[in-house]
Design a protein around this motif. Structure first.
Motif, PDB file in Angstrom:
ATOM      1  N   THR A 487     -34.772  33.491 -27.599  1.00 49.19           N
ATOM      2  CA  THR A 487     -33.798  34.383 -27.825  1.00 49.19           C
ATOM      3  C   THR A 487     -33.801  35.651 -28.750  1.00 49.19           C
ATOM      4  O   THR A 487     -34.250  35.153 -29.934  1.00 49.19           O
ATOM      5  CB  THR A 487     -32.460  33.544 -28.406  1.00 49.19           C
ATOM      6  N   CYS A 488     -33.678  36.929 -28.310  1.00 49.93           N
ATOM      7  CA  CYS A 488     -33.716  37.936 -29.200  1.00 49.93           C
ATOM      8  C   CYS A 488     -33.103  38.988 -28.570  1.00 49.93           C
ATOM      9  O   CYS A 488     -32.670  39.111 -27.363  1.00 49.93           O
ATOM     10  CB  CYS A 488     -35.167  38.330 -29.543  1.00 49.93           C
ATOM     11  N   GLU A 489     -32.742  40.113 -29.444  1.00 50.93           N
ATOM     12  CA  GLU A 489     -31.924  41.405 -29.078  1.00 50.93           C
ATOM     13  C   GLU A 489     -32.672  42.299 -28.012  1.00 50.93           C
ATOM     14  O   GLU A 489     -34.003  42.376 -28.196  1.00 50.93           O
ATOM     15  CB  GLU A 489     -31.378  41.980 -30.133  1.00 50.93           C
ATOM     16  N   VAL A 490     -32.060  42.899 -27.060  1.00 49.74           N
ATOM     17  CA  VAL A 490     -32.838  43.901 -26.193  1.00 49.74           C
ATOM     18  C   VAL A 490     -32.810  45.063 -27.068  1.00 49.74           C
ATOM     19  O   VAL A 490     -31.880  45.444 -27.688  1.00 49.74           O
ATOM     20  CB  VAL A 490     -31.697  43.994 -25.083  1.00 49.74           C
ATOM     21  N   LEU A 491     -34.134  45.596 -26.963  1.00 47.71           N
ATOM     22  CA  LEU A 491     -34.414  47.086 -27.543  1.00 47.71           C
ATOM     23  C   LEU A 491     -34.175  48.178 -26.548  1.00 47.71           C
ATOM     24  O   LEU A 491     -34.868  47.870 -25.454  1.00 47.71           O
ATOM     25  CB  LEU A 491     -35.714  46.914 -28.069  1.00 47.71           C
ATOM     26  N   PRO A 492     -33.555  49.009 -26.739  1.00 46.92           N
ATOM     27  CA  PRO A 492     -33.423  50.085 -26.003  1.00 46.92           C
ATOM     28  C   PRO A 492     -34.848  51.105 -26.039  1.00 46.92           C
ATOM     29  O   PRO A 492     -35.410  51.218 -27.115  1.00 46.92           O
ATOM     30  CB  PRO A 492     -32.249  50.965 -26.243  1.00 46.92           C
ATOM     31  N   SER A 596     -53.553  39.747 -34.944  1.00 50.96           N
ATOM     32  CA  SER A 596     -52.488  40.479 -35.382  1.00 50.96           C
ATOM     33  C   SER A 596     -51.459  40.961 -34.232  1.00 50.96           C
ATOM     34  O   SER A 596     -50.381  40.829 -34.290  1.00 50.96           O
ATOM     35  CB  SER A 596     -52.968  41.886 -36.018  1.00 50.96           C
ATOM     36  N   TRP A 597     -52.380  41.606 -33.115  1.00 51.50           N
ATOM     37  CA  TRP A 597     -51.660  41.982 -31.821  1.00 51.50           C
ATOM     38  C   TRP A 597     -50.721  40.901 -31.291  1.00 51.50           C
ATOM     39  O   TRP A 597     -49.581  40.935 -30.925  1.00 51.50           O
ATOM     40  CB  TRP A 597     -52.432  42.438 -30.830  1.00 51.50           C
ATOM     41  N   THR A 598     -51.567  39.731 -31.189  1.00 53.38           N
ATOM     42  CA  THR A 598     -50.588  38.567 -30.614  1.00 53.38           C
ATOM     43  C   THR A 598     -49.574  38.066 -31.457  1.00 53.38           C
ATOM     44  O   THR A 598     -48.384  37.699 -31.139  1.00 53.38           O
ATOM     45  CB  THR A 598     -51.839  37.225 -30.643  1.00 53.38           C
ATOM     46  N   ALA A 599     -49.693  38.189 -32.916  1.00 53.89           N
ATOM     47  CA  ALA A 599     -48.427  37.719 -33.768  1.00 53.89           C
ATOM     48  C   ALA A 599     -47.452  38.761 -33.407  1.00 53.89           C
ATOM     49  O   ALA A 599     -46.388  38.391 -33.488  1.00 53.89           O
ATOM     50  CB  ALA A 599     -48.966  37.733 -35.128  1.00 53.89           C
ATOM     51  N   ALA A 600     -47.670  40.062 -33.236  1.00 54.63           N
ATOM     52  CA  ALA A 600     -46.661  40.927 -33.161  1.00 54.63           C
ATOM     53  C   ALA A 600     -45.984  40.825 -31.760  1.00 54.63           C
ATOM     54  O   ALA A 600     -44.975  40.984 -31.419  1.00 54.63           O
ATOM     55  CB  ALA A 600     -47.121  42.360 -33.298  1.00 54.63           C
ATOM     56  N   ALA A 601     -46.993  40.662 -30.892  1.00 53.40           N
ATOM     57  CA  ALA A 601     -46.560  40.563 -29.278  1.00 53.40           C
ATOM     58  C   ALA A 601     -45.910  39.394 -29.099  1.00 53.40           C
ATOM     59  O   ALA A 601     -45.180  39.289 -27.909  1.00 53.40           O
ATOM     60  CB  ALA A 601     -47.786  40.590 -28.352  1.00 53.40           C
ATOM     61  N   THR A 602     -45.728  38.414 -29.763  1.00 52.08           N
ATOM     62  CA  THR A 602     -45.113  37.206 -29.551  1.00 52.08           C
ATOM     63  C   THR A 602     -43.941  36.942 -30.626  1.00 52.08           C
ATOM     64  O   THR A 602     -43.236  35.930 -30.548  1.00 52.08           O
ATOM     65  CB  THR A 602     -45.797  35.958 -29.434  1.00 52.08           C
ATOM     66  N   SER A 603     -43.404  38.050 -31.340  1.00 52.22           N
ATOM     67  CA  SER A 603     -42.683  37.882 -32.541  1.00 52.22           C
ATOM     68  C   SER A 603     -41.149  37.633 -31.919  1.00 52.22           C
ATOM     69  O   SER A 603     -40.390  37.087 -32.652  1.00 52.22           O
ATOM     70  CB  SER A 603     -42.661  39.234 -33.114  1.00 52.22           C
ATOM     71  N   TYR A 604     -41.051  38.101 -30.536  1.00 52.19           N
ATOM     72  CA  TYR A 604     -39.675  37.962 -29.852  1.00 52.19           C
ATOM     73  C   TYR A 604     -39.287  36.425 -29.921  1.00 52.19           C
ATOM     74  O   TYR A 604     -38.138  36.091 -30.020  1.00 52.19           O
ATOM     75  CB  TYR A 604     -39.560  38.554 -28.464  1.00 52.19           C
ATOM     76  N   SER A 605     -40.385  35.723 -29.431  1.00 52.06           N
ATOM     77  CA  SER A 605     -40.265  34.095 -29.348  1.00 52.06           C
ATOM     78  C   SER A 605     -40.429  33.310 -30.665  1.00 52.06           C
ATOM     79  O   SER A 605     -39.811  32.533 -31.089  1.00 52.06           O
ATOM     80  CB  SER A 605     -41.002  33.415 -28.355  1.00 52.06           C
TER      81      SER A 605
END
Length: 891
Positions: A487-492, A596-605
């Motif tokens: 669950t996370c907000e949609v980014l335009p 670091s990329w993985t941490a940012a790329a999975t921040s949504y979950s």
């Protein structure tokens, strides 16, 4: 039995003789008096002052990094245990049983399924203490709600996590009966349970993939650091959240496990706690048979700046240590190597009475009054819930440093003669009836002989004290774990014209695609909504990629800001670090950058906050160097961009073999949720970046993009009208060249050929087309932006055709490549800056009757100019034109 350690393993001070015992005793008495009268703080100050003096006098002495082989948290310093010890021990025993039953049942039915019992047997109490008292789940995303701790589970212990989920009601008995049977399980109305933690296979359950040894440890460090990054940039307050990692002692030999320890200490990541399960055993034998892994790890972590908590002995040992007035017990333990310790673990109480306590009269006296069974049941610290809680509490409360808990356990704990402490225990998957009855008795399980030998799963009544306790403790900690929530907000995403118009309508301006990307990125960073969520990441090549202008624009993240005036402070491109800096500059560590990329790329979950990372690097240092970490990110359903700059084998010129990439697109094609593109022009790249952003942060699909970029400047054309679909699907008709009559060539104007090119070599293909047209040959040029997308599309059409053979009128569709080539004629020549295997992936989708020749850069790289390299590998314009002539002669 316990040979002394070799001299080379001892520090110099251990070998010094005491030439004045009376003076030594006076020093000891003085120090003890200082502690007694002034307290530990004053004693620490005096010791530090003495160390300072020793260094100034250059006496050649350093403090030892090892502490005595006993628990860091003394018995008298333990906090009161906050739970019901008897219930927690019963619950842990049930978890052990159900985990064992799950694995053994699977292997009785299907011997090839495999599975592991011994690792979880050693770690069960470590897990349960965390579940009952420390591991916080996400309460929600609202203000004031805890967003949960991050927990990395030791992969071979997955059956134990499933066993707990079964008791909690999140997995059924049918699920447990389909352990490692993910394909057939749905047919039986069950969920198949993956071998190890896999978010892709169990997307609502597992949060982090840890099955590839070493990836979990480094990932946990960078996740903890990324939480600080989010807090310092005021995007999300991560205060009060922890990252917990339960890893094996053998896993610490992986270079990734150790590579970022100093970063964790340097950043002061006190939100990070590692629990290293020191069961002393790896797959084939002892981790350190001739040494002590706990001592080795203590030195390593302490030297790296971590807080070390040793959890070595259980509560039953407290009385023995208290009665050991001569220090014989501690000295003997410190002289016992791990290989011998495993022998003691595998043997019974009588053996240990004779061979451990029988080593000296002092030890024998300590064991007097103990039965053989009591000796056999002396627990190591990692099996004592009271000691574990004390260690966890100390770690959770520690400030200013990351903490590692070195927990001493027995591999195969409780498996008795079937596996406890044995060399073969890691592979033990079957137990006979006697072993099962012994296990039942060892943990006092409420099972009949028939239930035990038939491997019946056991779940207490819903209203039992155990079930109520289990649920109440997880409710107090936010809910059940593990749990993955997306669950996370949609980014335009802003309109493409707002940041990439210069690329879409380049009008022949010369630039490299790398420079075009950096210009787009700089504009995107200014977008009020999307900009703050972008995470630019580099290993140590920002200036190489022309990103230095971003230093001042958004700054480089530093947890302490900038404490110095940079040498280039007067420059418009000066190096600027800041607490709220946006760029993650990881130094020379591709493993750290991809973590670091993985941490940012999975921040949504992980955090319920969508972030969009762009990690740009030398393409050779991606899939080849950290490919396993990229695969783990794919398993974790990462969303972001990997940008392979200075891509291909001939664009980098003088750097040569180690830097020239000819294979990354081949590897990228093997990852199902990776969309790989090799655009030649800035306009193509802009369309790809735009589509990727919308797919990942607006449509929220679990894909990531790999886009290769060139550092070669050449004229950038306008993107042809209507080309966007082809760019994304893999190719489009770039241009057609009408052959001019040339009698000298010997060719007639009715001849035609189709040329396909990608990335840096498309410019060579265009030159070849112009040459062939001057010779009277009609040429159509296709710009191939993605060989892998073309191949996947073709395979999908084939699969639909195979599946629809039995359905009259079924239309599987036409492969995109075949449809594009249908409007062209003549043989087809495909050229790329990558190995020929890349364009070979689409051979099956070239229309029948059309000869297909591929050109690529097979072999090792070389150092030379671009022109020389392309000629050498046979991908320059002359080589492409020659291949076309050859194809025409043979067609």
């Amino acid at each position: 039995m316990n040979a002394p350690l070799p001299t080379h393993l001892l520090s110099p001070q251990d070998t010094l003789a005491d030439i004045d015992p009376q003076e030594t005793a006076e020093w000891r008495d003085a120090f003890l008096a200082l502690v007694a009268t002034e307290g530990p703080e004053r004693a620490r100050f005096v010791l530090q002052e003495l160390v300072r003096l020793a260094r100034t006098q250059r006496v050649g002495w350093q403090p030892q990094l090892n502490t005595p082989y006993v628990n860091t948290v003394a018995a008298q310093a333990q906090p009161a245990f906050p739970g019901d010890l008897a219930i927690e021990e019963r619950l842990a025993s049930l978890m052990r049983w159900n985990a064992l039953a799950m694995v053994v049942r699977a292997n009785q039915a299907y011997g090839e399924l495999g599975g592991h019992i011994a690792s979880y047997a050693s770690a069960a109490d470590l897990f349960e203490s965390g579940f009952n008292h420390f591991f916080r789940a996400r309460e929600g995303l609202g203000e004031g709600q805890h967003r949960g701790d991050l927990v990395f589970f030791q992969p071979h212990s997955a059956p134990g996590v499933y066993a707990r989920a079964f008791l909690e009601g999140h997995l059924t008995e049918q699920d447990l009966m389909h352990y490692r049977q993910e394909i057939v399980a749905p047919g039986a109305g069950a969920q198949g349970l993956s071998s190890y933690p896999h978010p892709w296979l169990m997307p609502d359950f597992w949060q982090f993939p840890t099955g590839s040894m070493g990836i979990g440890p480094i990932s946990s460090i960078y996740h903890a650091r990324f939480m600080r990054y989010l807090t310092h940039r005021n995007l999300l307050n991560c205060a009060g959240r922890k990252v917990w990692g339960v890893f094996g002692d053998g896993e610490m030999d992986e270079p990734e496990s150790m590579s970022a320890l100093t970063l964790a200490a340097r950043e002061g990541l006190d939100n990070l706690v590692w629990v290293v399960n020191c069961n002393l055993q790896r797959l084939d034998g002892p981790v350190r048979g001739n040494g002590r892994i706990i001592d080795e790890l203590e030195r390593l972590f302490a030297g790296a700046g971590w807080n070390v908590v040793k959890l070595v002995w259980g509560s039953d040992w407290d009385g023995l240590f208290a009665r050991d007035l001569t220090g014989a017990l501690v000295r003997t333990l410190e002289g016992t190597v791990d290989g011998q310790m495993q022998t003691f673990a595998a043997k019974d109480g009588r053996f240990n009475r004779d061979n451990f306590f029988g080593q000296s009269p002092e030890l024998a006296a300590l064991a007097q009054g103990m039965t053989d069974e009591q000796i056999d049941r002396l627990k190591r610290g990692g099996h004592d819930l009271v000691k574990i809680h004390a260690a966890y509490a100390a770690a959770a409360a520690h400030k200013g440093q990351p903490t590692v808990i070195l927990a001493h356990t027995k591999k195969g704990y409780g498996m008795g003669t079937a596996g406890q402490g044995k060399m073969t225990t890691h592979s033990q998957k079957k137990l006979d009836e006697t072993d099962l009855i012994e296990f039942r008795n060892r943990f006092n399980l409420p099972l009949t002989d028939e239930q035990a030998t038939s491997l019946a799963f056991y779940k207490p009544a819903e209203d039992s004290a155990e079930m109520q306790y289990l649920r109440s403790h997880r409710q107090a900690l936010g809910g059940y774990l593990p749990r993955r929530d997306t669950t996370c907000e949609v980014l335009p995403v802003p309109a493409i014209e707002s940041y990439a118009q210069f690329a879409l309508q380049a009008a022949g301006k010369e630039m490299s695609t790398t420079m075009a990307f950096v210009r787009m990125l700089g504009t995107l960073l200014k977008d009020a909504t999307l900009g703050p969520r972008i995470v630019p990441i580099v290993a140590d090549e920002a200036r190489t990629f022309g990103m230095a202008n971003l230093f001042k624009q958004v700054g480089i993240y530093s947890s302490v800001g900038q404490r110095y005036a940079p040498e280039d402070i007067g420059s418009v491109l000066s190096y600027r670090e800041a607490l709220d800096g946006q760029i993650l500059e990881e130094g020379i560590s591709e493993a750290g950058a991809i973590a670091s990329w993985t941490a940012a790329a999975t921040s949504y979950s992980v955090h319920g906050l969508a972030m969009l990372p762009f990690y740009i690097y030398y393409s050779m240092f991606g899939f080849q160097r950290v490919g396993d970490a990229i695969w783990a990110a794919a398993d974790q359903r990462a969303r972001g961009f990997l940008l392979g700059a200075t891509s291909g084998r001939t664009t980098l010129g003088g750097e040569g073999l180690q830097h020239q990439d000819g294979t990354s697109h081949l590897v990228a094609a093997t990852i199902p949720n990776c969309k790989a593109y090799d655009p030649a022009y800035a306009g193509e790249m802009a369309v790809i970046i735009d589509a990727g952003m919308r797919e990942m942060v607006t449509e929220q699909r679990d894909v990531f993009y790999y886009v290769t970029l060139m550092n070669e400047n050449y004229a950038q054309p306008d993107l042809p009208a209507g080309a966007a679909e082809g760019v994304l699907r893999g190719c489009y008709v770039f241009n057609s060249y009408k052959g001019m009559s040339d009698k000298r060539s010997g060719l007639v104007s009715t001849e035609s050929v189709t040329l396909m090119g990608s990335g840096a070599i498309l410019t060579e293909v265009v030159k070849a087309a112009e040459q062939l047209a001057s010779e009277g040959i009609d040429v159509t040029v296709l710009s191939v932006t993605s060989w892998s997308e073309l191949a996947r599309d073709g395979v999908a059409c084939e699969q639909r055709a195979l599946a629809g053979d039995a359905e009259p009128g079924f239309e599987p569709g036409t492969p995109w490549l075949a449809a594009q080539l249908a409007a062209t004629s003549g043989p087809v020549v495909a050229a790329t800056d990558y190995v020929r295997a890349v364009p070979e992936t689409v051979r099956a989708f070239v229309p029948d009757g059309r000869r297909y020749i591929t050109l690529g850069t097979d072999g090792f790289g070389r150092s030379d100019t671009r022109a020389a390299l392309r000629q050498f590998f046979g991908v320059d314009a002359a080589s492409v034109a020659n291949a076309a002539r050859h194809a025409l002669r043979g067609s």
